[in-house]
Design an enzyme around this catalytic site. Structure first.
Site, PDB file in Angstrom:
ATOM      1  N   ARG A  28       0.706  -0.732  -0.140  1.00 28.24           N
ATOM      2  CA  ARG A  28       0.527   0.056   0.052  1.00 28.24           C
ATOM      3  C   ARG A  28       0.951   1.344  -0.072  1.00 28.24           C
ATOM      4  NH1 ARG A  28      -5.353  -1.126   1.884  1.00 28.24           N
ATOM      5  NH2 ARG A  28      -6.213  -2.661   0.940  1.00 28.24           N
ATOM      6  N   ARG A  32      -3.623   6.893   0.189  1.00 23.77           N
ATOM      7  CA  ARG A  32      -4.120   7.758   1.233  1.00 23.77           C
ATOM      8  C   ARG A  32      -3.043   8.048   2.051  1.00 23.77           C
ATOM      9  NH1 ARG A  32      -8.835   5.272   2.907  1.00 23.77           N
ATOM     10  NH2 ARG A  32      -7.775   3.471   2.592  1.00 23.77           N
ATOM     11  N   ARG A  41      -7.167  11.516  -7.429  1.00 21.75           N
ATOM     12  CA  ARG A  41      -8.231  10.159  -7.378  1.00 21.75           C
ATOM     13  C   ARG A  41      -9.439  11.180  -7.228  1.00 21.75           C
ATOM     14  NH1 ARG A  41      -8.956   5.612  -5.238  1.00 21.75           N
ATOM     15  NH2 ARG A  41     -11.261   5.977  -5.285  1.00 21.75           N
ATOM     16  N   ASP A  77      -6.569  -3.566  -8.019  1.00 22.10           N
ATOM     17  CA  ASP A  77      -6.660  -4.210  -6.567  1.00 22.10           C
ATOM     18  C   ASP A  77      -7.075  -5.784  -6.313  1.00 22.10           C
ATOM     19  OD1 ASP A  77      -8.713  -3.022  -3.358  1.00 22.10           O
ATOM     20  OD2 ASP A  77      -9.175  -4.533  -4.327  1.00 22.10           O
ATOM     21  N   TYR A 152     -14.238 -12.765   0.588  1.00 17.52           N
ATOM     22  CA  TYR A 152     -15.177 -11.285  -0.308  1.00 17.52           C
ATOM     23  C   TYR A 152     -16.179 -11.655  -0.896  1.00 17.52           C
ATOM     24  CZ  TYR A 152     -11.532  -7.955   1.564  1.00 17.52           C
ATOM     25  OH  TYR A 152     -10.861  -7.491   2.334  1.00 17.52           O
TER      26      TYR A 152
END
Ligand code: CP3
Length: 342
Positions: A28, A32, A41, A77, A152
């Site tokens: 990562r 952010r 973004r 992702d 998921y």
């Protein structure tokens, strides 16, 4: 050593060859924590951003420019190949992947689409745009492993207990294996597309496998992850296999066919090296939360990780899991400088 990504410190450490210095990158690292990421973004959804080669290229390069890390990881992702295959899902900011119609029945599993390589052309195109920009810096491709993807799809979103996932796994093993078999197929295709486009290494994320006992991991998960990693044995790029809370699964995860076993912060690397043995390198494992402590603590802990990593045949410095969004990016830059100076 040549000036090619295939001969970079990252690839050499993955293979257990000698390196001029320990390579470092961060899971990562694009995200952010970087103001330039938050800016680019703005107004673009996560999945939409992953499908735009211009955005993928820029976002992938951001942490390389800023931190001077020894590898880039493709901005994407784990659910991108599922969406590309036709599964109705979204990545919701602050939550993660959300699946419109969770997979629970034999009909649901039978209806799961296969991934045609053309459906992820945008990924191949992104890799092609990135290679000349990166030069000697290797690009890491990645995918989600069958268990984590299944969690998921079955839960419909992130979960703490994996109750529905385990209900299928224990309650209908045949259906479970059928689902994982399909997911392994999607994962192999997705990784092959990235390898053919030119990535220098791949990482298989089985982030949530730590929810399982070793016995259950071996019975329900290992065959499928082995098929993915084993299927790439001839591809010529090192394979990294990572999960969180997997202290008791490290041996089995190594057996799945990886060159490198990723280790979270709970298991000291010297112990991990002993568990995975002389045929595997290790990756990790500074606690991402340590980056919120004073610099003296960060330095002490990073030096400890480097020292313990020496026990392995090769060590790729990383965090024990992804960079947290609130992390001060200057601490990451300073950490890379420190690793490079030791
Ligand atoms: O820099 C990198 O590491 C490459 C990019 C990357 C992302 N996701 C971008 C992303 C990678 C390697 C992943 C893999 C991924 N995605 C995993 C395995 C790694 C891990 O963390 O264990 C998992 C479990 C996912 C599923 C997922 N996607 C989660 C849990 C989340 C976080 C939800 C949130 O908002 O906190 C996402 C979204 C996501 N993937 C973001 C990024 C940068 C945040 C989206 C945003 O910026 O709005």
């Amino acid at each position: 050593m040549s000036n090619l990504p295939a001969d970079s410190a990252l690839v050499r450490a993955c293979r257990g060859l000698d390196v001029p210095r320990t390579p470092v990158w961060f899971m990562r690292q694009a995200g952010r924590s970087l103001p330039e990421y938050r800016k680019i973004r703005q107004g673009a959804g996560m999945l939409e951003s992953c499908r735009r080669p211009d955005l993928v290229t820029e976002i992938t390069l951001q942490p390389v420019r800023r931190h001077d890390v020894d590898a880039a990881i493709l901005f994407s992702d784990i659910v991108v190949p599922l969406a590309a295959a036709g599964v109705d899902l979204d990545i919701v900011a602050g939550t993660g992947p959300v699946v419109a119609e969770p997979i629970r029945t034999a009909d649901d599993v039978a209806g799961l689409p296969v991934l045609e390589p053309e459906a992820v052309d945008f990924v191949a195109e992104s890799v092609r745009l990135l290679l000349p920009e990166l030069g000697a810096t290797p690009l890491i491709g990645f995918a989600g492993a069958p268990f984590t993807l299944a969690s998921y799809l079955i839960e419909g979103g992130p979960s703490r207990t994996y109750l529905k996932t385990k209900a299928m796994m224990y309650g209908d093993p045949q259906l479970w294996h059928a689902l994982c078999d399909r997911l392994a197929g999607i994962t192999v295709t997705f990784l092959q597309v990235q390898i053919e486009a030119g990535v220098s290494a791949v990482q298989l994320f089985d982030s949530w496998a730590g929810a399982l006992s070793e016995a259950d991991y071996r019975q329900y998960v290992l065959p499928h992850s082995s098929r993915v990693l084993g299927g790439l044995a001839e591809a010529g790029v090192p394979r990294i296999h990572f999960g969180v809370g997997t202290g008791l699964l490290l041996e089995a995860m190594g057996e799945a066919g990886a060159d490198v076993v990723g280790v979270d912060w709970r298991t000291p690397l010297d112990r991990a090296a002993q568990i995975v043995g002389p045929d595997h390198s290790v990756q990790g494992n500074l606690d991402p939360a340590v980056l919120f402590a004073p610099w003296e603590v960060v330095e002490r802990e990073a030096r400890r990780v480097l020292e313990q990593g020496k026990a392995a045949r090769g060590h790729v410095f990383n965090l024990g899991h992804g960079v947290m969004p609130e992390t001060d990016p200057d601490v990451l830059t300073r950490l890379v400088e420190l690793i490079h100076s030791v």
